[in-house]
Design a protein around this motif. Structure first.
Motif, PDB file in Angstrom:
ATOM      1  N   MET A   1       0.849  -1.198   0.000  1.00 26.51           N
ATOM      2  CA  MET A   1       0.000   0.000   0.000  1.00 26.51           C
ATOM      3  C   MET A   1       0.878   1.238   0.000  1.00 26.51           C
ATOM      4  N   VAL A   2       0.457   2.267  -0.668  1.00 27.33           N
ATOM      5  CA  VAL A   2       1.214   3.508  -0.729  1.00 27.33           C
ATOM      6  C   VAL A   2       1.285   4.123   0.658  1.00 27.33           C
ATOM      7  N   ALA A   3       2.472   4.648   1.019  1.00 24.64           N
ATOM      8  CA  ALA A   3       2.650   5.274   2.324  1.00 24.64           C
ATOM      9  C   ALA A   3       1.685   6.428   2.483  1.00 24.64           C
ATOM     10  N   GLY A   4       1.086   6.524   3.694  1.00 21.54           N
ATOM     11  CA  GLY A   4       0.169   7.628   3.951  1.00 21.54           C
ATOM     12  C   GLY A   4      -1.284   7.295   3.635  1.00 21.54           C
ATOM     13  N   ARG A   5      -1.538   6.148   2.999  1.00 25.12           N
ATOM     14  CA  ARG A   5      -2.916   5.765   2.649  1.00 25.12           C
ATOM     15  C   ARG A   5      -3.242   4.450   3.351  1.00 25.12           C
ATOM     16  N   LYS A   6      -3.536   4.499   4.657  1.00 24.81           N
ATOM     17  CA  LYS A   6      -3.822   3.319   5.443  1.00 24.81           C
ATOM     18  C   LYS A   6      -5.312   3.251   5.740  1.00 24.81           C
ATOM     19  N   THR A   7      -5.809   2.022   5.915  1.00 25.65           N
ATOM     20  CA  THR A   7      -7.219   1.833   6.229  1.00 25.65           C
ATOM     21  C   THR A   7      -7.349   0.724   7.251  1.00 25.65           C
ATOM     22  N   ASN A   8      -8.386   0.804   8.071  1.00 28.14           N
ATOM     23  CA  ASN A   8      -8.638  -0.217   9.081  1.00 28.14           C
ATOM     24  C   ASN A   8      -9.645  -1.259   8.605  1.00 28.14           C
ATOM     25  N   ILE A   9     -10.096  -1.150   7.365  1.00 31.33           N
ATOM     26  CA  ILE A   9     -11.080  -2.089   6.826  1.00 31.33           C
ATOM     27  C   ILE A   9     -10.344  -3.299   6.269  1.00 31.33           C
ATOM     28  N   SER A  10     -10.733  -4.482   6.703  1.00 32.69           N
ATOM     29  CA  SER A  10     -10.074  -5.696   6.241  1.00 32.69           C
ATOM     30  C   SER A  10     -10.501  -6.051   4.825  1.00 32.69           C
ATOM     31  N   MET A  11      -9.668  -6.895   4.182  1.00 28.05           N
ATOM     32  CA  MET A  11      -9.967  -7.329   2.824  1.00 28.05           C
ATOM     33  C   MET A  11     -11.250  -8.147   2.785  1.00 28.05           C
ATOM     34  N   LYS A  12     -11.458  -8.987   3.824  1.00 26.43           N
ATOM     35  CA  LYS A  12     -12.662  -9.822   3.861  1.00 26.43           C
ATOM     36  C   LYS A  12     -13.917  -8.953   3.944  1.00 26.43           C
ATOM     37  N   THR A  13     -13.839  -7.907   4.760  1.00 28.75           N
ATOM     38  CA  THR A  13     -14.987  -7.003   4.891  1.00 28.75           C
ATOM     39  C   THR A  13     -15.279  -6.297   3.576  1.00 28.75           C
ATOM     40  N   LYS A  14     -14.226  -5.854   2.895  1.00 31.00           N
ATOM     41  CA  LYS A  14     -14.417  -5.169   1.614  1.00 31.00           C
ATOM     42  C   LYS A  14     -15.057  -6.094   0.582  1.00 31.00           C
ATOM     43  N   ILE A  15     -14.561  -7.339   0.517  1.00 30.03           N
ATOM     44  CA  ILE A  15     -15.094  -8.274  -0.480  1.00 30.03           C
ATOM     45  C   ILE A  15     -16.559  -8.588  -0.179  1.00 30.03           C
ATOM     46  N   ILE A  16     -16.853  -8.860   1.092  1.00 30.62           N
ATOM     47  CA  ILE A  16     -18.239  -9.156   1.473  1.00 30.62           C
ATOM     48  C   ILE A  16     -19.125  -7.945   1.204  1.00 30.62           C
ATOM     49  N   GLY A  17     -18.610  -6.742   1.499  1.00 30.51           N
ATOM     50  CA  GLY A  17     -19.384  -5.528   1.251  1.00 30.51           C
ATOM     51  C   GLY A  17     -19.698  -5.351  -0.225  1.00 30.51           C
ATOM     52  N   MET A  18     -18.657  -5.504  -1.087  1.00 31.93           N
ATOM     53  CA  MET A  18     -18.892  -5.365  -2.525  1.00 31.93           C
ATOM     54  C   MET A  18     -19.835  -6.445  -3.038  1.00 31.93           C
ATOM     55  N   LEU A  19     -19.665  -7.671  -2.519  1.00 34.27           N
ATOM     56  CA  LEU A  19     -20.549  -8.760  -2.928  1.00 34.27           C
ATOM     57  C   LEU A  19     -21.990  -8.461  -2.509  1.00 34.27           C
ATOM     58  N   SER A  20     -22.168  -7.893  -1.314  1.00 30.88           N
ATOM     59  CA  SER A  20     -23.514  -7.560  -0.834  1.00 30.88           C
ATOM     60  C   SER A  20     -24.170  -6.524  -1.734  1.00 30.88           C
ATOM     61  N   VAL A  21     -23.374  -5.533  -2.141  1.00 26.99           N
ATOM     62  CA  VAL A  21     -23.923  -4.510  -3.041  1.00 26.99           C
ATOM     63  C   VAL A  21     -24.387  -5.147  -4.352  1.00 26.99           C
ATOM     64  N   VAL A  22     -23.534  -6.027  -4.905  1.00 25.31           N
ATOM     65  CA  VAL A  22     -23.899  -6.692  -6.163  1.00 25.31           C
ATOM     66  C   VAL A  22     -25.165  -7.530  -5.990  1.00 25.31           C
ATOM     67  N   LEU A  23     -25.239  -8.259  -4.867  1.00 28.44           N
ATOM     68  CA  LEU A  23     -26.407  -9.107  -4.632  1.00 28.44           C
ATOM     69  C   LEU A  23     -27.670  -8.274  -4.432  1.00 28.44           C
ATOM     70  N   LEU A  24     -27.540  -7.134  -3.761  1.00 24.62           N
ATOM     71  CA  LEU A  24     -28.708  -6.258  -3.590  1.00 24.62           C
ATOM     72  C   LEU A  24     -29.198  -5.722  -4.929  1.00 24.62           C
ATOM     73  N   VAL A  25     -28.257  -5.374  -5.795  1.00 22.25           N
ATOM     74  CA  VAL A  25     -28.655  -4.918  -7.131  1.00 22.25           C
ATOM     75  C   VAL A  25     -29.382  -6.044  -7.878  1.00 22.25           C
ATOM     76  N   LEU A  26     -28.810  -7.263  -7.779  1.00 19.21           N
ATOM     77  CA  LEU A  26     -29.465  -8.403  -8.432  1.00 19.21           C
ATOM     78  C   LEU A  26     -30.847  -8.655  -7.830  1.00 19.21           C
ATOM     79  N   LEU A  27     -30.972  -8.478  -6.499  1.00 17.30           N
ATOM     80  CA  LEU A  27     -32.262  -8.672  -5.853  1.00 17.30           C
ATOM     81  C   LEU A  27     -33.287  -7.662  -6.371  1.00 17.30           C
ATOM     82  N   ALA A  28     -32.844  -6.394  -6.503  1.00 17.39           N
ATOM     83  CA  ALA A  28     -33.756  -5.374  -7.027  1.00 17.39           C
ATOM     84  C   ALA A  28     -34.193  -5.715  -8.452  1.00 17.39           C
ATOM     85  N   VAL A  29     -33.246  -6.170  -9.273  1.00 12.98           N
ATOM     86  CA  VAL A  29     -33.581  -6.555 -10.645  1.00 12.98           C
ATOM     87  C   VAL A  29     -34.557  -7.731 -10.647  1.00 12.98           C
ATOM     88  N   ASP A  30     -34.317  -8.687  -9.730  1.00  7.10           N
ATOM     89  CA  ASP A  30     -35.198  -9.861  -9.665  1.00  7.10           C
ATOM     90  C   ASP A  30     -36.610  -9.456  -9.244  1.00  7.10           C
TER      91      ASP A  30
END
Length: 574
Positions: A1-30
């Motif tokens: 990661m570039v120095a000075g750009r740190k985050t406390n969000i884990s990779m697992k949380t980010k992936i699950i979050g993005m997946l949730s957004v995609v699934l919610l969009v699919l749910l709305a379409v369904d």
């Protein structure tokens, strides 16, 4: 990661979050897709049900029409109208059908025989579609009742058949067996329409239930997928990375003599090629670091000793440089003091020589040309020498830091006039045309009168010196309002300066070459003094020259010069 750009969000949380957004969009379409498809299916079902009802009503209508003779003739063959015709039968059957439910079936026409059969707004629109010649025979869709309830409406066109002619045919206006005037219709004409109204509460309730069930099913699948992905990410990615992170932490906390351990707690069942390669590279890095740690202390000690020796040597050199600088300062001060003393002592006898030369010239007759020429040479060379002495004195004072500014209002016209008067004789002796031109908008400036005069005297004398006989020297002064500066230009058509020498002429004791010194004389201090004085006045000097064509020296002076001393005096006056 570039120095000075740190985050406390884990990779697992980010992936699950993005997946949730995609699934919610699919749910709305369904949801949208399911609702529309269920709505289309419901409409199709209601349409088929309406068509069946209309066909049944048409069958009743046709049955009564076909059997009119049987109904209205006795067994003896005599006509006896019984009052039962197709319209009565159809209306009665529709009333019986709608008695215990919310269905409504009726016959309508634009000009009905019974006012109760008059079309409503929806039926009128359908009859208009049927009568426009487009061939439309069905008109249906969802509509709202006066109570705000949604219903499905179906209107089907009725055509005139051969059985309708007896009561509705020609001649128009004749009274038919039912007691109504005939309409004068022909076979195939539009006789009216069958209108069916079906309530939609139950079909819509079924549709909504189907949508909810489908959404719940899809949501369950999404949750199951999210859980599976969460477990897979944890096993295959985050657990190995956390293990690797713990190993890095041990490495950072351990001593150089303790090499880091490669993590061994990764389950082979969940191992992947990428993770294995990562641990392999970590193992190689750990081995390399272990080797580096083993030699780090000795290398640090060795480098520390080298740096200590280098610092001692630098300290010795610094002390030597300071000693040399002090010596140079003293020698420079001795030189400046010597030049100032010698120049001052030379100026007094030179002034006397020039004064006596003027007295002698006044007493020599014009007929004695030889003596007058000799006196002119003495005067010319004496003034050149006096100018050189003055330049040396001024340069010495500037170097010693004893030269001060005496700021006052300066009229450039006066300075130019005085310099022109003092340089006129030298220009006349060389047959040089000396001219001046001061722009009318040049204002009074705040500057040092004597230093401005010295600058202009040196530039004009330098131009006359290097301009051949019958040449010209012009002094121009203009005002630059945008920058609030006064520009003084001294222009000659003399010998010019080579381009590679133009940066050197403002240095002390520098001239173009030795042949110039032998031919024109001079010490090389004039232009350096111009630069020093211009810098003191907050200005700038520059030259543009073409070899063999002449030179233009430009001096830019601020119209208002402020110094720290003057600012302090102004503040004290206030």
């Amino acid at each position: 990661m570039v120095a000075g750009r740190k985050t406390n969000i884990s990779m697992k949380t980010k992936i699950i979050g993005m997946l949730s957004v995609v699934l919610l969009v699919l749910l709305a379409v369904d949801i949208v897709w399911t609702y529309e498809s269920q709505k289309e299916a419901t409409e199709s079902m209601l349409l088929e049900e309406s068509k069946v009802l209309v066909k049944e009503m048409d069958a009743v209508w046709d049955f009564i029409s076909i059997n009119q003779d049987t109904i209205n003739y006795t067994l003896d063959g005599e006509y006896e109208y019984k009052g039962l015709h197709c319209a009565i039968a159809g209306k009665s059957v529709a009333a019986f059908f709608s008695k215990d439910n919310d269905y409504k079936i009726r016959f309508t026409n634009t000009e009905p025989r019974n006012r109760h059969n008059a079309p409503d707004e929806y039926e009128r629109a359908a009859l208009g579609e049927f009568a426009d010649g487009s061939g439309t025979e069905e008109y249906y869709g969802f509509d709202e009742t006066e109570d705000g309830e949604t219903v499905f409406r179906y209107v089907s066109a009725m055509k005139v058949t051969e059985h309708c002619i007896e009561c509705h045919g020609k001649p128009k206006g004749e009274i038919d067996p039912t007691g109504y005037a005939k309409e004068g219709w022909e076979t195939g004409d539009l006789a009216g329409a069958v209108s069916v109204v079906i309530p939609t509460e139950m079909p819509f309730e079924s549709m909504r239930a189907a949508v909810v069930n489908n959404v719940l099913f899809f949501l369950g699948i999404m949750l199951a997928m999210a859980a599976i992905i969460y477990v897979v990410l944890t096993r295959l990615v985050t657990n190995p990375l956390e293990s690797l992170q713990r190993s890095f932490a041990k490495m950072s906390d351990g001593s150089p003599s303790e090499p880091p351990e490669v993590p061994e707690d990764v389950n082979p069942v969940y191992s992947t090629r990428e993770i294995d390669e990562l641990f392999g590279r970590f193992d190689a890095m750990a081995t390399s670091l272990s080797s580096l740690y083993a030699n780090l202390e000795s290398e640090v000690d060795e480098r520390t000793m080298q740096l200590s020796e280098a610092n001692e040597e630098l300290e010795r050199q610094r002390a030597h440089v300071e000693e040399v600088n002090d010596k140079l300062k003293r020698e420079n001060q001795y030189k400046s003091d010597f030049l100032a003393i010698v120049s001052h002592e030379l100026r007094t006898p030179l002034t006397s020589i020039l004064a006596f030369t003027d007295l002698m010239a006044d007493n020599v007759s014009s007929e004695n040309a030889l003596v007058r020429k000799q006196l002119e040479e003495i005067d010319k060379n004496g003034r050149i020498l006096l100018e050189m002495v003055d330049n040396v004195l001024e340069t010495a004072r500037i170097q010693a830091g004893s030269e001060k500014l005496n700021l006052e209002l300066v009229d450039i016209n006066d300075v130019v006039g005085m310099v022109e008067a003092s340089s006129e004789s030298l220009a006349v002796k060389k047959s040089i045309a000396l001219s001046t031109r001061v722009a009318p908008d040049v204002p009074l400036i705040v500057s040092d009168w004597e230093k401005v005069r010295r600058i202009l005297v040196n530039l004009v004398s330098n131009a006359i010196k290097f301009t051949p006989e019958n040449g010209s020297v012009e002094v121009r002064v203009r005002y630059n309002e945008g920058e609030n500066t006064v520009v003084v230009e001294v222009i000659d058509d003399g010998i010019g300066i080579p381009a590679d020498k133009q940066d050197l002429i403002f240095e002390r004791f520098e001239q173009e070459n030795m042949s110039t010194v032998r031919r024109y004389g001079g010490s090389g201090l004039g232009l350096s003094l111009v630069k020093d004085l211009t810098d003191m006045l907050g200005g700038a000097v520059s030259v543009e020259s073409v070899l063999g064509e002449g030179s233009t020296f430009s001096v830019v002076l601020p119209a208002e010069l402020h110094t720290e001393e003057n600012d302090d005096e102004d503040n004290a006056d206030r």
